[in-house]
Motif scaffolding. Structure first.
Motif, PDB file in Angstrom:
ATOM      1  N   GLU A 129       1.098  -1.204   0.312  1.00 30.92           N
ATOM      2  CA  GLU A 129       0.259   0.086   0.165  1.00 30.92           C
ATOM      3  C   GLU A 129       0.942   1.348   0.196  1.00 30.92           C
ATOM      4  N   GLY A 130       1.960   0.870  -0.274  1.00 31.65           N
ATOM      5  CA  GLY A 130       3.178   2.454  -0.791  1.00 31.65           C
ATOM      6  C   GLY A 130       3.563   2.860   0.470  1.00 31.65           C
ATOM      7  N   TRP A 373      -0.112   6.644  -7.575  1.00 26.24           N
ATOM      8  CA  TRP A 373      -1.756   6.293  -7.751  1.00 26.24           C
ATOM      9  C   TRP A 373      -2.018   6.250  -8.843  1.00 26.24           C
ATOM     10  N   ASP A 374      -3.236   5.484  -9.059  1.00 29.12           N
ATOM     11  CA  ASP A 374      -4.586   5.073  -9.681  1.00 29.12           C
ATOM     12  C   ASP A 374      -5.588   6.545  -9.332  1.00 29.12           C
ATOM     13  N   GLU A 380      -8.904  11.217  -2.666  1.00 28.54           N
ATOM     14  CA  GLU A 380      -9.290   9.124  -2.575  1.00 28.54           C
ATOM     15  C   GLU A 380      -8.375   8.491  -2.311  1.00 28.54           C
ATOM     16  N   LEU A 381      -7.099   8.530  -1.414  1.00 28.13           N
ATOM     17  CA  LEU A 381      -6.701   8.063  -0.865  1.00 28.13           C
ATOM     18  C   LEU A 381      -7.088   7.571   0.343  1.00 28.13           C
ATOM     19  N   PHE A 387      -9.941  -1.346  -1.443  1.00 30.39           N
ATOM     20  CA  PHE A 387      -9.031  -0.761  -2.546  1.00 30.39           C
ATOM     21  C   PHE A 387      -7.857  -0.014  -2.346  1.00 30.39           C
ATOM     22  N   ASN A 388      -7.106  -1.049  -2.870  1.00 34.01           N
ATOM     23  CA  ASN A 388      -5.383  -0.412  -3.355  1.00 34.01           C
ATOM     24  C   ASN A 388      -5.295   0.033  -4.663  1.00 34.01           C
ATOM     25  N   PRO A 389      -5.570   1.425  -4.546  1.00 31.26           N
ATOM     26  CA  PRO A 389      -5.263   2.163  -5.836  1.00 31.26           C
ATOM     27  C   PRO A 389      -3.660   1.995  -6.657  1.00 31.26           C
ATOM     28  N   LEU A 390      -2.652   2.221  -5.663  1.00 28.95           N
ATOM     29  CA  LEU A 390      -1.257   1.689  -6.106  1.00 28.95           C
ATOM     30  C   LEU A 390      -0.614   0.875  -6.891  1.00 28.95           C
TER      31      LEU A 390
END
Length: 398
Positions: A129-130, A373-374, A380-381, A387-390
């Motif tokens: 998750e970054g 990040w997407d 949004e984070l 939900f993981n947008p990495l």
């Protein structure tokens, strides 16, 4: 230009520098990396004439920092989760022989390899998750050998994975069964000697304690802090989680990096932390798991200018949480932080909480720990759950 320079372009950058636009936001930006450092940040039109790595208009933030974890331990405490749901309080569980002490047996039986093996999946979840920097505490050994083994395992997490690990000695976490009723003897005969041994072995970057009715008094913690000062180690403290014993004031007046939990923090503690520049680390995972109702005094901390960090408190009992993104959401929904405060709490301010000045913001001269990040906007984070947008994590320029 040397070949190790990398130009990242077509990216929106949340620099997280304070005193600028919200999130320190720069649109249509570019970032030049030189090895493990950031060399330049600016508008894409002003970028050096170099081949680019096109990031497709994504969002860039500093790499995330989890500044309070207990990732290394043996066993689990799933049964206590059931007990609390059946009506037992955290304090009742602890006084009945559960809580921290119940993890000690399994941890003492585990080898360094065992402790590393069980910690790595937890670390991997955070890295995914970054997260680029992790703080890991001891505190489930409560004897010299096991405390040092926990710190050795924590160091090896950083050697085994692409993540920077900062270790914290937490021998003053609880009194083990063999010292029941002899808290002062435990501090003098185990906690302080083990601290000296950890320092001599180069295993501790900081010193922590648990100041609480079910743990140690301010006077007992003060003796541990006196030793830390002699060894030139920074301090931090679990304080005011279940009651107000004045631990935060004690720690702040001794220049603590952070005071953590703080649900029962009073005005004197807030004032002392503000005067010292001590970071307030809020831990919504523990608040949620223990079904607490007393919230940290966020408004008072804001008003006093106390910096607020956010962390998972990942541990087997009160916060079995290994999602820094969910932690950000909890900080917003449970404690009413803004999404910008939550992101600052796991970047710029989290860096301050672990005593690191070379990361947490995107600026020239800072370490090249970044997360791509997407998402379209940084809020949004903290907004999403589960939900993981990495898209990509950059650790030390790699």
């Amino acid at each position: 230009m040397p070949s190790d320079k990398i130009l990242l372009a077509n990216v929106n950058v949340a620099t997280m520098q304070s005193g600028s636009a919200a999130y320190g936001m720069m649109t249509d930006a570019a970032v030049l990396l030189d090895g493990d450092q950031i060399e330049w940040v600016g508008n894409a039109k002003d970028a050096p004439d170099l081949p680019i790595t096109d990031l497709g208009g994504r969002l860039m933030t500093p790499g995330l920092i989890d500044c309070h974890t207990h990732l290394v331990y043996g066993g689990d405490r799933a049964r206590e989760f059931e007990m609390r749901l059946e009506g037992a309080t955290y304090e009742e569980v602890a006084r009945a022989g559960g809580g921290i002490v119940s993890t000690v047996g399994a941890t003492r039986q585990a080898s360094v390899d065992d402790l590393l093996g069980s910690a790595l999946p937890r670390a991997d979840a955070l890295i995914a998750e970054g997260v680029t920097t992790l703080e890991i505490k001891s505190g489930y050994g409560l004897n010299e050998e096991t405390e040092l083994n926990m710190l050795r395992a924590a160091r090896r997490v950083g050697e085994t994975r692409q993540v920077d690990v900062k270790t914290t000695y937490l021998g003053a976490h609880a009194t083990p069964a063999e010292y029941k009723g002899r808290d002062d003897d435990y501090i003098d005969e185990v906690a302080i000697p083990a601290l000296r041994a950890a320092h001599a072995a180069g295993l501790a970057d900081a010193v922590d304690g648990f100041c609480e009715g079910i743990a140690f008094t301010p006077a007992q913690i003060a003796r541990v802090f006196d030793t830390a000062r002699q060894l030139d180690l920074p301090i931090k403290l679990h304080a005011e989680q279940l009651s107000n014993l004045g631990g935060a004031k004690l720690a702040a007046t001794r220049g603590a990096l952070s005071c953590d939990h703080l649900e029962y923090l009073g005005e004197n503690g807030v004032e002392a932390m503000a005067a010292a520049g001590t970071v307030a680390v809020i831990l919504p995972g523990a608040f949620f798991t223990l079904r607490e109702t007393q919230k940290p005094p966020i408004e008072a901390l804001r008003a006093a200018g106390v910096p607020i960090a956010v962390a998972t408190d990942a541990n087997p009992g009160s916060s079995p949480l290994t999602s820094i993104l969910l932690t950000m959401n909890m900080a917003c929904t449970l404690f009413r932080l803004t999404p910008e405060e939550a992101l600052a709490g796991v970047t710029r301010i989290a860096a301050q909480a672990v005593g690191l000045s070379d990361r947490g913001v995107i600026a020239p001269g800072m370490r090249a720990d970044l997360a791509i990040w997407d998402v379209k906007r940084p809020g949004e984070l903290a907004y999403r759950m589960g939900f993981n947008p990495l898209h990509r994590r950059i650790f030390g320029g790699v």
